[in-house]
Design a protein around this motif. Sequence first.
Motif, PDB file in Angstrom:
ATOM      1  N   ALA A  43      -5.864  -5.452   8.973  1.00  0.00           N
ATOM      2  CA  ALA A  43      -6.694  -4.613   8.100  1.00  0.00           C
ATOM      3  C   ALA A  43      -6.312  -4.871   6.644  1.00  0.00           C
ATOM      4  CB  ALA A  43      -6.465  -3.136   8.441  1.00  0.00           C
ATOM      5  N   PRO A  44      -7.274  -4.746   5.736  1.00  0.00           N
ATOM      6  CA  PRO A  44      -6.966  -4.960   4.312  1.00  0.00           C
ATOM      7  C   PRO A  44      -5.927  -3.956   3.832  1.00  0.00           C
ATOM      8  CG  PRO A  44      -9.340  -4.945   4.697  1.00  0.00           C
ATOM      9  CD  PRO A  44      -8.696  -4.454   5.957  1.00  0.00           C
ATOM     10  N   LEU A  45      -5.169  -4.331   2.829  1.00  0.00           N
ATOM     11  CA  LEU A  45      -4.250  -3.390   2.201  1.00  0.00           C
ATOM     12  C   LEU A  45      -5.048  -2.241   1.596  1.00  0.00           C
ATOM     13  CD1 LEU A  45      -1.911  -5.812   0.216  1.00  0.00           C
ATOM     14  CD2 LEU A  45      -1.293  -4.536   2.253  1.00  0.00           C
ATOM     15  N   ASP A  99       5.205  -5.140   4.084  1.00  0.00           N
ATOM     16  CA  ASP A  99       6.671  -5.023   4.112  1.00  0.00           C
ATOM     17  C   ASP A  99       7.334  -6.345   3.732  1.00  0.00           C
ATOM     18  OD1 ASP A  99       6.538  -2.381   4.843  1.00  0.00           O
ATOM     19  OD2 ASP A  99       6.724  -2.783   6.991  1.00  0.00           O
ATOM     20  N   THR A 100       6.746  -7.456   4.186  1.00  0.00           N
ATOM     21  CA  THR A 100       7.310  -8.772   3.878  1.00  0.00           C
ATOM     22  C   THR A 100       7.288  -9.033   2.379  1.00  0.00           C
ATOM     23  OG1 THR A 100       6.614  -9.680   6.016  1.00  0.00           O
ATOM     24  CG2 THR A 100       7.071 -11.267   4.250  1.00  0.00           C
ATOM     25  N   VAL A 101       6.153  -8.738   1.746  1.00  0.00           N
ATOM     26  CA  VAL A 101       6.018  -8.979   0.310  1.00  0.00           C
ATOM     27  C   VAL A 101       6.959  -8.082  -0.490  1.00  0.00           C
ATOM     28  CG1 VAL A 101       4.449  -8.883  -1.673  1.00  0.00           C
ATOM     29  CG2 VAL A 101       3.646  -9.769   0.519  1.00  0.00           C
ATOM     30  N   LYS A 151       3.147 -16.515  -1.630  1.00  0.00           N
ATOM     31  CA  LYS A 151       2.248 -17.354  -0.837  1.00  0.00           C
ATOM     32  C   LYS A 151       2.996 -18.022   0.322  1.00  0.00           C
ATOM     33  CE  LYS A 151      -0.768 -18.475  -4.765  1.00  0.00           C
ATOM     34  NZ  LYS A 151      -1.279 -19.568  -5.629  1.00  0.00           N
ATOM     35  N   VAL A 152       4.225 -18.476   0.045  1.00  0.00           N
ATOM     36  CA  VAL A 152       5.012 -19.174   1.066  1.00  0.00           C
ATOM     37  C   VAL A 152       5.393 -18.239   2.207  1.00  0.00           C
ATOM     38  CG1 VAL A 152       7.205 -20.331   1.547  1.00  0.00           C
ATOM     39  CG2 VAL A 152       5.902 -20.940  -0.504  1.00  0.00           C
ATOM     40  N   VAL A 153       5.901 -17.031   1.878  1.00  0.00           N
ATOM     41  CA  VAL A 153       6.398 -16.134   2.929  1.00  0.00           C
ATOM     42  C   VAL A 153       5.280 -15.471   3.727  1.00  0.00           C
ATOM     43  CG1 VAL A 153       8.533 -15.678   1.673  1.00  0.00           C
ATOM     44  CG2 VAL A 153       6.581 -14.136   1.367  1.00  0.00           C
ATOM     45  N   THR A 154       4.054 -15.441   3.160  1.00  0.00           N
ATOM     46  CA  THR A 154       2.941 -14.798   3.862  1.00  0.00           C
ATOM     47  C   THR A 154       1.940 -15.798   4.428  1.00  0.00           C
ATOM     48  OG1 THR A 154       1.674 -14.579   1.796  1.00  0.00           O
ATOM     49  CG2 THR A 154       3.093 -12.731   2.438  1.00  0.00           C
ATOM     50  N   GLY A 155       1.941 -17.013   3.878  1.00  0.00           N
ATOM     51  CA  GLY A 155       1.002 -18.015   4.364  1.00  0.00           C
ATOM     52  C   GLY A 155      -0.411 -17.849   3.859  1.00  0.00           C
ATOM     53  N   VAL A 156      -0.599 -17.075   2.781  1.00  0.00           N
ATOM     54  CA  VAL A 156      -1.933 -16.911   2.197  1.00  0.00           C
ATOM     55  C   VAL A 156      -2.018 -17.739   0.918  1.00  0.00           C
ATOM     56  CG1 VAL A 156      -2.134 -14.590   3.142  1.00  0.00           C
ATOM     57  CG2 VAL A 156      -1.315 -14.885   0.802  1.00  0.00           C
ATOM     58  N   SER A 157      -3.243 -18.065   0.531  1.00  0.00           N
ATOM     59  CA  SER A 157      -3.416 -18.903  -0.665  1.00  0.00           C
ATOM     60  C   SER A 157      -3.615 -18.079  -1.928  1.00  0.00           C
ATOM     61  CB  SER A 157      -4.605 -19.844  -0.481  1.00  0.00           C
ATOM     62  OG  SER A 157      -5.791 -19.124  -0.196  1.00  0.00           O
ATOM     63  N   TYR A 196      -2.046  -2.227  -2.512  1.00  0.00           N
ATOM     64  CA  TYR A 196      -2.414  -3.382  -3.335  1.00  0.00           C
ATOM     65  C   TYR A 196      -1.846  -3.227  -4.749  1.00  0.00           C
ATOM     66  CZ  TYR A 196      -5.602  -7.007  -5.137  1.00  0.00           C
ATOM     67  OH  TYR A 196      -6.134  -8.137  -5.709  1.00  0.00           O
ATOM     68  N   ASN A 197      -2.036  -2.037  -5.321  1.00  0.00           N
ATOM     69  CA  ASN A 197      -1.545  -1.797  -6.679  1.00  0.00           C
ATOM     70  C   ASN A 197      -0.014  -1.742  -6.725  1.00  0.00           C
ATOM     71  OD1 ASN A 197      -4.079  -1.708  -7.903  1.00  0.00           O
ATOM     72  ND2 ASN A 197      -4.346   0.453  -7.460  1.00  0.00           N
ATOM     73  N   TYR A 198       0.607  -1.218  -5.657  1.00  0.00           N
ATOM     74  CA  TYR A 198       2.072  -1.126  -5.627  1.00  0.00           C
ATOM     75  C   TYR A 198       2.693  -2.519  -5.670  1.00  0.00           C
ATOM     76  CZ  TYR A 198       6.843  -0.330  -4.129  1.00  0.00           C
ATOM     77  OH  TYR A 198       8.210  -0.327  -4.069  1.00  0.00           O
ATOM     78  N   ILE A 199       2.128  -3.445  -4.884  1.00  0.00           N
ATOM     79  CA  ILE A 199       2.662  -4.808  -4.871  1.00  0.00           C
ATOM     80  C   ILE A 199       2.572  -5.419  -6.258  1.00  0.00           C
ATOM     81  CG2 ILE A 199       2.192  -7.159  -4.070  1.00  0.00           C
ATOM     82  CD1 ILE A 199       1.538  -5.992  -1.337  1.00  0.00           C
ATOM     83  N   GLY A 200       1.416  -5.249  -6.920  1.00  0.00           N
ATOM     84  CA  GLY A 200       1.269  -5.794  -8.262  1.00  0.00           C
ATOM     85  C   GLY A 200       2.264  -5.199  -9.240  1.00  0.00           C
ATOM     86  N   SER A 201       2.456  -3.865  -9.164  1.00  0.00           N
ATOM     87  CA  SER A 201       3.396  -3.192 -10.063  1.00  0.00           C
ATOM     88  C   SER A 201       4.830  -3.624  -9.793  1.00  0.00           C
ATOM     89  CB  SER A 201       3.278  -1.669  -9.894  1.00  0.00           C
ATOM     90  OG  SER A 201       2.004  -1.214 -10.262  1.00  0.00           O
ATOM     91  N   ARG A 202       5.169  -3.770  -8.497  1.00  0.00           N
ATOM     92  CA  ARG A 202       6.544  -4.145  -8.152  1.00  0.00           C
ATOM     93  C   ARG A 202       6.850  -5.569  -8.601  1.00  0.00           C
ATOM     94  NH1 ARG A 202      10.949  -3.932  -8.909  1.00  0.00           N
ATOM     95  NH2 ARG A 202      12.631  -4.319  -7.414  1.00  0.00           N
TER      96      ARG A 202
END
Length: 241
Positions: free
Chosen positions: A151-153, A213-215, A196-202, A158-164
């Motif tokens: 499911a999408p974040l 959690d991984t990010v 990108k490397v740890v998640t495999g997304v472009s 989404y905003n938390y990852i960007g802020s972190r």
Amino acid sequence: MNELQITELNGQRVLTTQQIADGYGAKTRTIVDNFNNNRNRFEEGKHFILLEGEYLRVFKRENENFGFAQNINKLYLWTEKGALLHAKSLGTDEAWDMYDILVDTYFKVQEEKQVPLTLDQQIAAIATGYGSVKDELVEVKDRVSDLEENAPLSAGEYNYIGSRINQRVAEVARGYGKITREQRGKLFKDINQGVKVVTGVSTRTQLRAKHFDTVVDFTNNWEPSTATKMQLRQMSFDFEA
């Protein structure tokens, strides 16, 4: 209406302020004023998503065909509920007519793609006699688990990852003293490449719930690569010279 350019963020269809204004027959300034005058009614994550900093730069880079101004430092993206609030606040026939069209076409397409059977419905279907109930139930649970993981974040995640990411880059940057914008860009490039490397997304907009959690763990422990550190030191020497 058929020419309305599709705007998606993290799997969710949204509209830019310009698209809202064009559709409702208003000026962008009117939409901005309408938001400011009714700010207490608009809830972030429910009615709009605010992009800033590196997250905004990534979104602009991935949506260059929109022609966003290079100097904007924040971007509001409106959800279906946000579009409704603007229609209510403006109160014009044109706004209401366009909102109905948006619901019936632009947003409805998204809903039709995201309405899988509930777990109870799938179990009920299995119980009608299609194969082994036990085996089918296991398959349904696996499918539900897969849907949840992919499911999408949420807007908040989404905003938390960007802020972190912004915070972590700032923490590392302080260790180098005063750095230039170009050097800070090297740090952002390094950490984004790591994501990108740890998640495999472009691209970061392709992140899903299973990646959260991984990010976060990667970001908390991120240090720039040896190559990036050497680049930063060399750029500092060139700057001092």
